[in-house]
Design a protein around this motif. Sequence first.
Motif, PDB file in Angstrom:
ATOM      1  N   PHE A  30       0.873  -1.163   0.000  1.00 23.65           N
ATOM      2  CA  PHE A  30       0.000   0.000   0.000  1.00 23.65           C
ATOM      3  C   PHE A  30       0.913   1.216   0.000  1.00 23.65           C
ATOM      4  N   ASP A  31       0.631   2.180  -0.875  1.00 24.52           N
ATOM      5  CA  ASP A  31       1.479   3.364  -0.942  1.00 24.52           C
ATOM      6  C   ASP A  31       1.023   4.421   0.060  1.00 24.52           C
ATOM      7  N   GLU A  32       1.588   5.615  -0.016  1.00 29.70           N
ATOM      8  CA  GLU A  32       1.292   6.670   0.951  1.00 29.70           C
ATOM      9  C   GLU A  32      -0.112   7.243   0.799  1.00 29.70           C
ATOM     10  N   SER A  33      -0.832   6.800  -0.219  1.00 30.58           N
ATOM     11  CA  SER A  33      -2.261   7.113  -0.336  1.00 30.58           C
ATOM     12  C   SER A  33      -3.100   5.906   0.061  1.00 30.58           C
ATOM     13  N   HIS A  34      -2.427   4.868   0.518  1.00 34.24           N
ATOM     14  CA  HIS A  34      -3.022   3.574   0.867  1.00 34.24           C
ATOM     15  C   HIS A  34      -3.713   2.936  -0.341  1.00 34.24           C
TER      16      HIS A  34
END
Length: 374
Positions: A30-34
């Motif tokens: 999951f990235d920093e934007s989930h």
Amino acid sequence: MADFDITPLERFAGTSAAIKRPTEITCFSFDESHEYQPDDSSLHYYYPTQIGVDLSQGYDKFRRLDDTRDDHLDALLQAIMELEMRTGEKCEADIITWRGMMTKIMATPYDNLNDFEMNATCFQGTIFLEEHHDHKLASREEQLRSTRTGAPQDLMMYWGYKFEALSLLPTPWGQTSRDYIENRDQQIVSNYAQYCSVVRTGIGGKMLILGGEVDGIWDAKPADPNQGINWVELKTTAKPNKSPGGMLTYERKLLKYWIQSFLLGVPKIIVGFRDRGGILVGQEELETKKIPGTVARVGQASWDGNVCINFAAAFLEHLRNTITGEGVWRIRHRHRSGPVEIFKIEESGHGGILSQQFKDWRQRTLATEVAGLL
């Protein structure tokens, strides 16, 4: 009803059931934007922090993920589906679930303070198991309302994420700038980004596919995952006092630490000890495989790892014989109560446990296999 008795625990004692060492079969991030990413882009690397840091620093800027939405098993199923597309082979398993569900099951013989509720369904011969989301949210609210002394629950949760942020680098040490390493305490803490490992493992006669977040890695992932990966699990807890009660409390935490790491094949746990004000006062490296023996040999022998494994093996066998065909089952254990209850709550369908995309993929694959046999 198809209850499973926990007591007497003696029937689960003795040599542990056969276990299969967890092997990573795929991963996702999951990235920093989930947002879901089909790669290892959120993998982090362990590099120890200094003693004496204030774990409360930056609490007012914490980027805390809102996890009140029920995401079921969607991300895990997406990763499995993509793996099957790449390999052309179906991921066969008796049970597919998140690591957290198996942690609750394995800890049941010794965990009298917490309860759980799960939902389960059977599809193409595999049981899919998830947490009952409404119960999770209600339990969280109850915990926040409960009377307690010391720091607020949300702040103590932040201390754990802060310890992770101080102990992890986004790139290997040699590729990370000195400025970043020395100013990690200034980084805004976020729990949006996660690296999730998907492993195949086995307990007793049952094959499992488990997905779970991994905090970081000690060095680098080997080209051959069968060699084992030097994952690191990070934990934060109050420094235990040496009284019998204090050591018993710490041993109960060690039970969860051990199970969580055992299930994903994490060999090392780094425990950060804090004082009541959130100052990091010490660290300890634990080898996962040695924890049960240490508890039995020099602790209070408050739990037995073999009992946990044997209980899980017997429970999974019972689950496999109970949950068959369509429908949705509820699996429930109330704290300080008797057996684990298993009962059907929906006669047909899969209750949202499985994404439509995953079901369509598996059904198309099955139709193709059948057509190939004609």
